[in-house]
Motif scaffolding. Structure first.
Motif, PDB file in Angstrom:
ATOM      1  N   ASP A 213      93.399  41.420  80.995  1.00 33.06           N
ATOM      2  CA  ASP A 213      94.011  42.515  80.226  1.00 33.06           C
ATOM      3  C   ASP A 213      94.998  43.255  81.135  1.00 33.06           C
ATOM      4  N   ARG A 288      80.915  44.801  72.521  1.00 29.89           N
ATOM      5  CA  ARG A 288      81.760  44.318  71.421  1.00 29.89           C
ATOM      6  C   ARG A 288      82.856  43.422  71.971  1.00 29.89           C
ATOM      7  N   GLU A 293      91.768  41.423  74.234  1.00 27.53           N
ATOM      8  CA  GLU A 293      91.249  40.153  74.744  1.00 27.53           C
ATOM      9  C   GLU A 293      90.960  39.163  73.616  1.00 27.53           C
TER      10      GLU A 293
END
Ligand code: AMP
Ligand code: GLY
Length: 421
Positions: A213, A288, A293
């Motif tokens: 990221d 989660r 991503e």
């Protein structure tokens, strides 16, 4: 099957597009969704925190599977409410989602079970925290609000004075509200960051392909931290040897630790890792799928996502072989002018086709609205323009070529996704 997706971002759009590939998926609803999602799913006007509304809708519409994507409803017990009403839901219950919702919890878990992470202390008293910072007298030092703060509750202080100011603004001025009732003060780590999302049914853990990221707002990692300005998969810094080490020192021990605490985690567990000179360490857990991503990981998934969700819910994940594409994927986030600070909404977007897409790429919508056949901006992160190819260079080239066809006033995006550490 009829599926209800809870959430409204690019991550949810990517999940929906992948679920639609399943022959088992007959219809998808999304609450509340966004403009782009409205082209793939039926939008339902229920807020993500409305547990009663969600249960009622799912019951009335014979929903077979509810997918709870964002952190807030998970932490607030959305899965508990759905399961207690006899519905099938993908995601951890609140007692396990705490692994993201409280950094004090997750840090203490790692300490108790010997899972590698930055050295730290937790405080619920500002004076004691300040005393500790002054006594340790090392910089940079990292100050983190305990609770959920939209990825903004982490301050990397370069001086002792900045660290003291950070403690005051979090604990006394409540910059992040009640998230700052407690804080974590931790050692500053260095090394490449890697995101690994993993499916787990509480018995086994199956990591997905890795990703990277880019969190800073501007090129060369300048500007403020954001929710994420772009991603690539696989992460070039994550070797097979590191993956094996992470499995043994981090992934399996975390699943076991949660079981021992009576907090079995079922769903997608996100490991935010740093490859430090002393080996991989956990920076954070999320309960989660990550955003953005998910936008580069899911396009590489070859196995039916509905089958995976069912195997997780039924605790049969070990029976399922999960297959991935060998190539690479890249996602470039197009954001509103001013994001991550103040930005305008309602700006018309050009270059998208009637379904919100563009040739040569998959466009995941994050903050958009659809009205009378036109798309308008409706959030900070607006689109995740994604491409898949045999190599990362080709994926990046395709994604940027598609970005070049889209325009809206004030838009900004990073030009160096996949190119910086
Ligand atoms: P978090 O919300 O905990 O993931 O933190 C947000 C970002 O702050 C991370 O992605 C890292 O880039 C950075 N960060 C957090 N903790 C540390 C640390 N202990 N050392 C260095 N950087 C950190
Ligand atoms: N992209 C970081 C996150 O989803 O938390």
């Amino acid at each position: 099957m009829k599926i209800l997706m809870i959430g409204s971002g690019g991550r949810e759009h990517a999940l929906i597009k992948k679920l639609l590939e399943s022959p088992k998926c007959e219809k998808i609803y999304c609450a509340p969704g966004n403009g782009g999602i409205s082209r793939d799913a039926e939008l339902v006007n229920i807020g993500v925190m409305d547990k009663e509304g969600m249960v009622r809708f799912a019951k009335e519409n014979d929903i077979d599977l509810v997918f709870v994507a964002p952190d807030d409803p998970l932490a607030a017990g959305m899965v508990d409410a759905l399961e207690d009403a006899g519905l099938r839901a993908f995601g951890p219950r609140a007692n396990a989602a705490i692994i993201e919702a409280s950094k004090v919890f997750s840090k203490n878990l790692m300490k108790k079970y010997g899972i590698p992470t930055a050295k730290y202390e937790t405080f619920d008293d500002a004076d004691k925290a300040i005393e500790y910072i002054k006594a340790e007298n090392t910089t940079p030092v990292v100050v983190k609000a305990d609770g959920l703060a939209l990825g903004k509750g982490v301050i990397i202080a370069q001086t002792i004075d900045d660290a003291v100011a950070a403690v005051k603004s979090i604990m006394e001025d409540k910059q992040f509200g009640d998230s700052g009732n407690s804080i974590v003060i931790e050692e500053f780590l260095t090394g490449p960051e890697v995101s690994v999302l993993a499916f787990t049914d509480g018995k086994c853990v199956k990591p997905m392909v890795s990703s990277k990221d880019h969190k800073r707002a501007y090129d060369n990692d300048e500007g403020l931290n954001t929710g994420g300005m772009g991603t690539v998969s696989p992460n070039p810094y994550y070797t097979d040897a590191l993956a094996e080490e992470c499995m043994n020192t981090i992934f399996l021990p975390t699943i076991e630790a949660m079981n021992k605490e009576g907090r079995t985690f079922k769903g997608c567990l996100y490991f935010g890792l740093m490859m430090t000179p002393k080996g991989p360490k956990v920076i954070e857990y999320n309960a989660r799928f990550g955003d953005p991503e998910t936008q580069v990981v899911l396009p590489r998934l070859k196995t039916d996502l509905v089958d995976i969700c069912e195997a997780v819910i039924d605790e049969k994940l070990s029976d399922l072989e999960i297959e991935w594409d060998d190539g690479a994927a890249a996602c470039v986030v197009m954001a509103s002018g001013g994001y991550p600070v103040a930005y305008k909404k309602g700006i018309e977007m050009f270059g998208l086709d009637e379904n919100g897409g563009v040739e040569g790429a998959t466009v995941y919508h994050a903050g958009t609205k659809y009205e009378n056949g036109r798309f308008y901006t409706n959030g900070g992160r607006v689109l995740g323009v994604t491409a898949k190819a045999p190599t990362l260079d080709e994926a990046l080239e395709k994604a940027y070529a598609a970005v070049g066809k889209i325009s809206f006033e004030g838009m900004h995006f990073r030009h160096d996704i996949g190119r910086t550490k």
